[in-house]
Design an enzyme around this catalytic site. Structure first.
Site, PDB file in Angstrom:
ATOM      1  N   ARG A 134       1.206  24.931  -3.623  1.00  0.00           N
ATOM      2  CA  ARG A 134      -0.181  25.375  -3.642  1.00  0.00           C
ATOM      3  C   ARG A 134      -0.544  25.914  -2.269  1.00  0.00           C
ATOM      4  O   ARG A 134       0.057  25.532  -1.264  1.00  0.00           O
ATOM      5  CB  ARG A 134      -1.120  24.220  -4.033  1.00  0.00           C
ATOM      6  CG  ARG A 134      -0.893  23.714  -5.444  1.00  0.00           C
ATOM      7  CD  ARG A 134      -1.899  22.640  -5.826  1.00  0.00           C
ATOM      8  NE  ARG A 134      -3.255  23.152  -5.918  1.00  0.00           N
ATOM      9  CZ  ARG A 134      -3.761  23.752  -6.999  1.00  0.00           C
ATOM     10  NH1 ARG A 134      -2.993  23.937  -8.070  1.00  0.00           N
ATOM     11  NH2 ARG A 134      -5.012  24.170  -7.015  1.00  0.00           N
ATOM     12  N   GLY A 142      10.755  21.576  -8.892  1.00  0.00           N
ATOM     13  CA  GLY A 142      10.920  20.152  -9.205  1.00  0.00           C
ATOM     14  C   GLY A 142      10.200  19.248  -8.240  1.00  0.00           C
ATOM     15  O   GLY A 142      10.671  18.152  -7.931  1.00  0.00           O
ATOM     16  N   GLY A 143       9.029  19.699  -7.752  1.00  0.00           N
ATOM     17  CA  GLY A 143       8.196  18.836  -6.916  1.00  0.00           C
ATOM     18  C   GLY A 143       7.312  17.954  -7.777  1.00  0.00           C
ATOM     19  O   GLY A 143       7.480  17.873  -9.002  1.00  0.00           O
ATOM     20  N   TYR A 144       6.325  17.317  -7.154  1.00  0.00           N
ATOM     21  CA  TYR A 144       5.555  16.314  -7.900  1.00  0.00           C
ATOM     22  C   TYR A 144       4.703  16.925  -9.005  1.00  0.00           C
ATOM     23  O   TYR A 144       4.593  16.350 -10.095  1.00  0.00           O
ATOM     24  CB  TYR A 144       4.724  15.441  -6.955  1.00  0.00           C
ATOM     25  CG  TYR A 144       3.525  16.107  -6.324  1.00  0.00           C
ATOM     26  CD1 TYR A 144       2.269  15.984  -6.893  1.00  0.00           C
ATOM     27  CD2 TYR A 144       3.644  16.831  -5.147  1.00  0.00           C
ATOM     28  CE1 TYR A 144       1.154  16.582  -6.318  1.00  0.00           C
ATOM     29  CE2 TYR A 144       2.542  17.429  -4.559  1.00  0.00           C
ATOM     30  CZ  TYR A 144       1.301  17.307  -5.154  1.00  0.00           C
ATOM     31  OH  TYR A 144       0.212  17.906  -4.587  1.00  0.00           O
ATOM     32  N   ILE A 145       4.135  18.109  -8.799  1.00  0.00           N
ATOM     33  CA  ILE A 145       3.294  18.702  -9.841  1.00  0.00           C
ATOM     34  C   ILE A 145       4.142  19.095 -11.049  1.00  0.00           C
ATOM     35  O   ILE A 145       3.801  18.800 -12.202  1.00  0.00           O
ATOM     36  CB  ILE A 145       2.516  19.930  -9.302  1.00  0.00           C
ATOM     37  CG1 ILE A 145       1.569  19.504  -8.186  1.00  0.00           C
ATOM     38  CG2 ILE A 145       1.725  20.604 -10.424  1.00  0.00           C
ATOM     39  CD1 ILE A 145       0.863  20.659  -7.493  1.00  0.00           C
ATOM     40  N   HIS A 166       0.241 -14.769  -8.949  1.00  0.00           N
ATOM     41  CA  HIS A 166       1.381 -14.750  -9.874  1.00  0.00           C
ATOM     42  C   HIS A 166       0.861 -14.849 -11.311  1.00  0.00           C
ATOM     43  O   HIS A 166      -0.038 -15.637 -11.585  1.00  0.00           O
ATOM     44  CB  HIS A 166       2.314 -15.930  -9.585  1.00  0.00           C
ATOM     45  CG  HIS A 166       3.441 -16.042 -10.563  1.00  0.00           C
ATOM     46  ND1 HIS A 166       4.559 -15.225 -10.504  1.00  0.00           N
ATOM     47  CD2 HIS A 166       3.613 -16.846 -11.642  1.00  0.00           C
ATOM     48  CE1 HIS A 166       5.369 -15.541 -11.501  1.00  0.00           C
ATOM     49  NE2 HIS A 166       4.819 -16.533 -12.208  1.00  0.00           N
ATOM     50  N   ASP A 191      -8.427  20.681   0.582  1.00  0.00           N
ATOM     51  CA  ASP A 191      -7.175  21.438   0.663  1.00  0.00           C
ATOM     52  C   ASP A 191      -7.266  22.633   1.602  1.00  0.00           C
ATOM     53  O   ASP A 191      -6.259  23.083   2.155  1.00  0.00           O
ATOM     54  CB  ASP A 191      -6.758  21.924  -0.727  1.00  0.00           C
ATOM     55  CG  ASP A 191      -6.284  20.798  -1.627  1.00  0.00           C
ATOM     56  OD1 ASP A 191      -6.283  19.642  -1.177  1.00  0.00           O
ATOM     57  OD2 ASP A 191      -5.927  21.077  -2.792  1.00  0.00           O
ATOM     58  N   GLU A 193      15.137  23.768 -10.105  1.00  0.00           N
ATOM     59  CA  GLU A 193      14.748  23.420  -8.734  1.00  0.00           C
ATOM     60  C   GLU A 193      15.786  23.964  -7.751  1.00  0.00           C
ATOM     61  O   GLU A 193      16.989  23.801  -7.946  1.00  0.00           O
ATOM     62  CB  GLU A 193      14.624  21.894  -8.603  1.00  0.00           C
ATOM     63  CG  GLU A 193      14.571  21.352  -7.192  1.00  0.00           C
ATOM     64  CD  GLU A 193      13.418  21.902  -6.369  1.00  0.00           C
ATOM     65  OE1 GLU A 193      13.660  22.267  -5.204  1.00  0.00           O
ATOM     66  OE2 GLU A 193      12.282  21.982  -6.887  1.00  0.00           O
ATOM     67  N   VAL A 210       5.633  25.883  -7.696  1.00  0.00           N
ATOM     68  CA  VAL A 210       6.402  25.967  -6.448  1.00  0.00           C
ATOM     69  C   VAL A 210       5.522  25.701  -5.226  1.00  0.00           C
ATOM     70  O   VAL A 210       5.904  25.996  -4.106  1.00  0.00           O
ATOM     71  CB  VAL A 210       7.097  27.343  -6.325  1.00  0.00           C
ATOM     72  CG1 VAL A 210       8.163  27.497  -7.395  1.00  0.00           C
ATOM     73  CG2 VAL A 210       6.080  28.484  -6.397  1.00  0.00           C
TER      74      VAL A 210
END
Length: 344
Positions: A137, A50-53, A323, A176, A72, A135
């Site tokens: 990278r 349940g991470g961002y990916i 605005h 990465d 998760e 889960v």
């Protein structure tokens, strides 16, 4: 064999999805790579992680019509973000019928179902046409000859200095492969810098106005903003609440999108979204900015810019914001930190 000679080599092999030994990739067990190229929307998709990916893809497939469940291990989704930021996303998932199994452990997959052990230790079998494993990278260090190069390593990553130089002369590494944060915009910025150094522009002005006495290029950003493209979106730049927990020398102020006219006009003010500013109590220098809400990714560059420039709360407060825009929430949060927000 083909032999290629070069004066410089840039390693930019990126990262790859982490595989679980009991859920190896293949067939209906897929990674984020395959999830981006399915030829049909699965009827039932179970996301492990349940991470961002996992949430970005799970939400996308829910919008496309799939029944989605998320498994998760932590007690809440997006455990790397604080609960205030993730609550609006949690509410969206619940409203749209996404099943959440928190504090749960995935097991094997077979006969069209994923085995899961719930938080209470109960065994479950969740029907799934596809199981998406997200889960984490890891740097892609195998399959291209790294072991033949004798480079210094920093844990699983290739070790670099602040010019992205490795321990081998004229061998550079970016992206990465070099460590957290594993974000595309970080890798691009590193690549641009290395290209300039190789091209002989090492003394060109850096992104920070030329750091170092000789104006040599260095990769030394104050902040690299990160965006979670969920519903709603989450932005984080600089220090967060966990980083300043227990400190009495900081000011924290939150301003809700519910009090911003543009947010209400585009129906982005009803989901609990807000902008949060964290600043030094003594000199009012901004230390961190977070936001959650629809379209807040568009504010991320403004957040990063203010941190990069070393802005004070007064700098944001003294800038006339257009605005009606969502950016007014950043203005108002800064005003609130100074004790005089206008619209709350």
């Amino acid at each position: 064999d083909i032999r290629i000679t070069a004066e410089h080599v840039i390693l930019a092999t990126g990262s790859e999805p982490v595989e679980l030994p009991f859920l190896p990739f293949g067939g209906d067990v897929i990674s984020s790579t395959e999830a981006l190229s399915l030829n049909a929307v699965p009827g039932r998709l179970v996301v492990v992680g349940g991470g961002y990916i996992g949430l970005e893809l799970g939400i996308a497939y829910r919008k496309l019509g799939a029944e989605v469940a998320i498994v998760e291990m932590a007690d809440r989704i997006l455990p790397l973000y604080d609960k205030a930021l993730t609550d609006p996303v949690h509410k969206w998932l619940e409203r749209h019928g996404v099943q959440l199994f928190l504090g749960a452990r995935a097991g094997g997959f077979g006969d069209g179902a994923l085995s899961v052990t719930t938080k209470d230790g109960e065994p479950l079998s969740i029907p799934a046409d596809k199981v998406l494993v997200t889960v984490g990278r890891k740097p892609r260090t195998r399959g291209w000859g790294l072991e033949n190069m004798g480079l210094a390593m920093d844990g699983p990553f290739v070790k670099i200095d602040d010019r992205c130089a490795t321990s081998m002369k004229n061998v550079w590494a970016v992206g990465d492969l070099t460590g957290e944060p594993m974000l595309a915009h970080k890798g691009s910025a590193q690549g641009e810098m290395v290209a300039e150094i190789i091209a002989g522009r090492a003394h060109a002005a850096s992104a920070r106005g030329a750091s170092g006495s000789a104006h040599e290029r260095r990769f030394d950003p104050v902040s690299i903003a990160a965006v979670c493209f969920t519903e709603p979106e989450i932005v984080s730049a600089g220090l967060g609440p966990a980083d300043v927990e227990g400190r009495d020398d900081v000011i924290t102020a939150i301003f809700p999108f519910a009090a911003i006219g543009r947010a209400l006009a585009i129906e982005a003010g009803e989901d609990g979204g807000f902008v949060r500013v964290i600043a030094s109590k003594t000199d009012h220098r901004i230390l961190g900015i977070q936001a959650v809400g629809q379209h807040v990714s568009e504010l991320s560059n403004s957040f990063a810019q203010m941190l990069e420039m070393g802005a004070l709360l007064e700098d944001v407060a003294g800038t006339i914001h257009v605005h009606p825009t969502l950016g007014e929430a950043f203005h108002e949060a800064s005003l609130r930190a100074l004790g005089h927000a206008i619209h709350i």
